[in-house]
Design a protein around this motif. Structure first.
Motif, PDB file in Angstrom:
ATOM      1  N   THR A  45      -0.849   8.119  -6.003  1.00  0.00           N
ATOM      2  CA  THR A  45      -0.480   9.043  -7.081  1.00  0.00           C
ATOM      3  C   THR A  45      -1.722   9.671  -7.703  1.00  0.00           C
ATOM      4  O   THR A  45      -2.513   8.965  -8.341  1.00  0.00           O
ATOM      5  N   ASN A  93      -6.919   5.454  -0.940  1.00  0.00           N
ATOM      6  CA  ASN A  93      -5.813   4.511  -1.067  1.00  0.00           C
ATOM      7  C   ASN A  93      -4.666   4.867  -0.113  1.00  0.00           C
ATOM      8  O   ASN A  93      -4.142   3.998   0.592  1.00  0.00           O
ATOM      9  N   CYS A  97      -3.806   2.239   2.861  1.00  0.00           N
ATOM     10  CA  CYS A  97      -2.513   1.548   2.886  1.00  0.00           C
ATOM     11  C   CYS A  97      -1.719   1.912   4.138  1.00  0.00           C
ATOM     12  O   CYS A  97      -1.005   1.068   4.694  1.00  0.00           O
ATOM     13  N   THR A 131       7.536  -8.989 -13.192  1.00  0.00           N
ATOM     14  CA  THR A 131       6.726  -7.831 -13.567  1.00  0.00           C
ATOM     15  C   THR A 131       6.964  -7.508 -15.036  1.00  0.00           C
ATOM     16  O   THR A 131       8.040  -7.788 -15.568  1.00  0.00           O
ATOM     17  N   LYS A 257      -5.764  -1.746  -9.635  1.00  0.00           N
ATOM     18  CA  LYS A 257      -4.764  -0.770  -9.194  1.00  0.00           C
ATOM     19  C   LYS A 257      -5.277  -0.129  -7.912  1.00  0.00           C
ATOM     20  O   LYS A 257      -6.433   0.302  -7.851  1.00  0.00           O
ATOM     21  N   ASP A 259      -4.699   2.734  -6.637  1.00  0.00           N
ATOM     22  CA  ASP A 259      -5.112   4.139  -6.780  1.00  0.00           C
ATOM     23  C   ASP A 259      -6.519   4.270  -7.363  1.00  0.00           C
ATOM     24  O   ASP A 259      -7.205   5.254  -7.129  1.00  0.00           O
ATOM     25  N   CYS A 285      -0.155  -0.489 -11.595  1.00  0.00           N
ATOM     26  CA  CYS A 285       0.202   0.660 -10.755  1.00  0.00           C
ATOM     27  C   CYS A 285       0.108   1.935 -11.574  1.00  0.00           C
ATOM     28  O   CYS A 285       0.118   1.904 -12.789  1.00  0.00           O
ATOM     29  N   ALA A 292       4.579   2.641  -2.755  1.00  0.00           N
ATOM     30  CA  ALA A 292       3.267   2.331  -3.345  1.00  0.00           C
ATOM     31  C   ALA A 292       3.242   0.911  -3.884  1.00  0.00           C
ATOM     32  O   ALA A 292       2.240   0.199  -3.748  1.00  0.00           O
ATOM     33  N   MET A 293       4.344   0.462  -4.499  1.00  0.00           N
ATOM     34  CA  MET A 293       4.380  -0.888  -5.090  1.00  0.00           C
ATOM     35  C   MET A 293       4.327  -1.958  -3.994  1.00  0.00           C
ATOM     36  O   MET A 293       3.684  -2.987  -4.150  1.00  0.00           O
ATOM     37  N   ALA A 296       1.088  -3.268  -2.896  1.00  0.00           N
ATOM     38  CA  ALA A 296       0.359  -4.124  -3.849  1.00  0.00           C
ATOM     39  C   ALA A 296       0.973  -5.514  -3.983  1.00  0.00           C
ATOM     40  O   ALA A 296       0.393  -6.384  -4.649  1.00  0.00           O
ATOM     41  N   LEU A 308       4.167  -3.688 -12.049  1.00  0.00           N
ATOM     42  CA  LEU A 308       4.549  -2.808 -10.931  1.00  0.00           C
ATOM     43  C   LEU A 308       5.935  -2.229 -11.177  1.00  0.00           C
ATOM     44  O   LEU A 308       6.768  -2.174 -10.278  1.00  0.00           O
ATOM     45  N   GLY A 310       6.622   0.818 -11.838  1.00  0.00           N
ATOM     46  CA  GLY A 310       6.611   2.273 -11.611  1.00  0.00           C
ATOM     47  C   GLY A 310       7.943   2.861 -11.169  1.00  0.00           C
ATOM     48  O   GLY A 310       8.430   3.832 -11.773  1.00  0.00           O
TER      49      GLY A 310
END
Ligand SMILES: [Mg+2]
Length: 333
Positions: A45, A93, A97, A131, A257, A259, A285, A292-293, A296, A308, A310
């Motif tokens: 992001t 990132n 990933c 979380t 994070k 990102d 995050c 994306a989560m 991680a 996390l 998000g």
């Protein structure tokens, strides 16, 4: 071998307000790398706070993708090469990933197996991860109502976003609305330096367990001047493992994070380094989808605190197999 990227606009389910402003949508960048049989995917992001606008990220990707494609064809491209080509940040990132995701699929194992290997540990059993659920900035009453609504949905650990205004009124209203909830606070660099010690003492008295980045990155030397009444976590001050030795003298915890640090490869190195320095780890995050989560999660499973949530802010999670968020936990079942 194919490697490509696309940008996607994701509207939020409700406005997300922090000290720097309010967002109603986000834009994410997705990188896919395919060998014909398997496809790795990485989502990141763009974040204006770190001069990482979508334009900057796309320019980085355009610059690196030809080298990546050639290297992948020759079998000579790896994640170390990526770290030499791109600085820590969003573009690295997304690619990093995607490379981890492709490797997991080629070997027919989960990401957890690969990350455990990299850390020299046995893989952890898969289980739901607690979380935080974030409460955005609003009036004291609206924040208290939002906190109570999350509590009633089952969340037990709330992360309260604050700026420099009405700190006491907002926190007292929230504490009254959810007397049993575990609370952490994120100031996103906005607390006044004047009276900081008293302010942190008030948070500690209200049972707040941790405060994230009270002062601006680069102006956080004032944290050296008093004994912290609660753990203080570096977020905007913390990017890569190089930052950690200095942060260990000023903070009790660091927020990793992907990102910021440029992907899972650096995230793993940061986790190992934080452990060596006796720093507690939070895994956080930017707003983003389950894609994306998920990247991680192996780090989150090893963290003291996980943020996390998000995808819970998105109107729609575009991931084909979204993580399940229920009662304050997230599950990749
Ligand atoms: Mg933060």
């Amino acid at each position: 071998m194919q490697a490509d990227y696309a940008t996607h606009r994701l509207p939020l389910a409700r406005p997300f307000a922090i000290s720097r402003g309010t967002r109603t949508e986000i834009e994410v960048v997705r990188v896919t790398i395919s060998d014909g049989a398997h496809q790795g995917i990485g989502e990141a992001t763009p974040t204006p706070r770190y001069e990482q606008t979508t334009e900057v990220v796309v320019a980085d990707l355009e610059r690196v993708l030809p080298t990546l494609r050639q290297g992948l064809e020759r079998g000579s491209f790896d994640r170390d090469e990526l770290a030499r080509l791109l600085p820590a940040g969003v573009a690295r990132n997304a690619i990093d990933c995607a490379l981890w995701s492709l490797e997991a699929q080629k070997r027919g194992v989960g990401l957890e197996t690969l990350i455990a290997e990299a850390l020299g540990e046995a893989p952890l059993p898969q289980r739901p991860i607690d979380t935080v659920q974030t409460i955005g900035i609003a009036t004291a009453q609206a924040m208290a109502e939002a906190a109570r609504a999350e509590w009633e949905k089952g969340a037990r650990l709330l992360k309260v976003k604050l700026d420099g205004e009405q700190i006491e009124a907002r926190m007292r209203a929230i504490r009254q609305a959810v007397p049993q909830a575990r609370l952490v606070v994120d100031a996103n660099e906005a607390f006044p330096r004047q009276g900081l010690e008293q302010c942190l003492r008030l948070l500690a008295e209200l049972g707040v367990e941790m405060v994230e980045q009270p002062l601006p990155a680069g102006e956080d030397a004032a944290l050296d001047e008093f004994r912290h009444p609660l753990p203080v976590c570096a977020d905007e001050s913390c990017h890569t493992r190089e930052d950690l030795p200095a942060l260990a003298r000023r903070y009790e915890m660091v927020n990793i994070k992907l990102d910021k640090c440029g992907g899972l490869s650096e995230g793993i190195a940061m986790l190992a380094q934080a452990r060596a320095l006796d720093l507690k780890v939070m895994v956080g995050c930017m707003l983003g989808s389950s894609t994306a989560m998920r990247a991680a999660l192996p780090l989150a499973a090893r963290a003291t605190l996980v943020d996390l949530d998000g995808p819970t802010w998105l109107a729609n999670d575009p991931d084909p197999r979204p993580l399940r968020f229920a009662a304050g936990t997230l599950d990749d079942g």
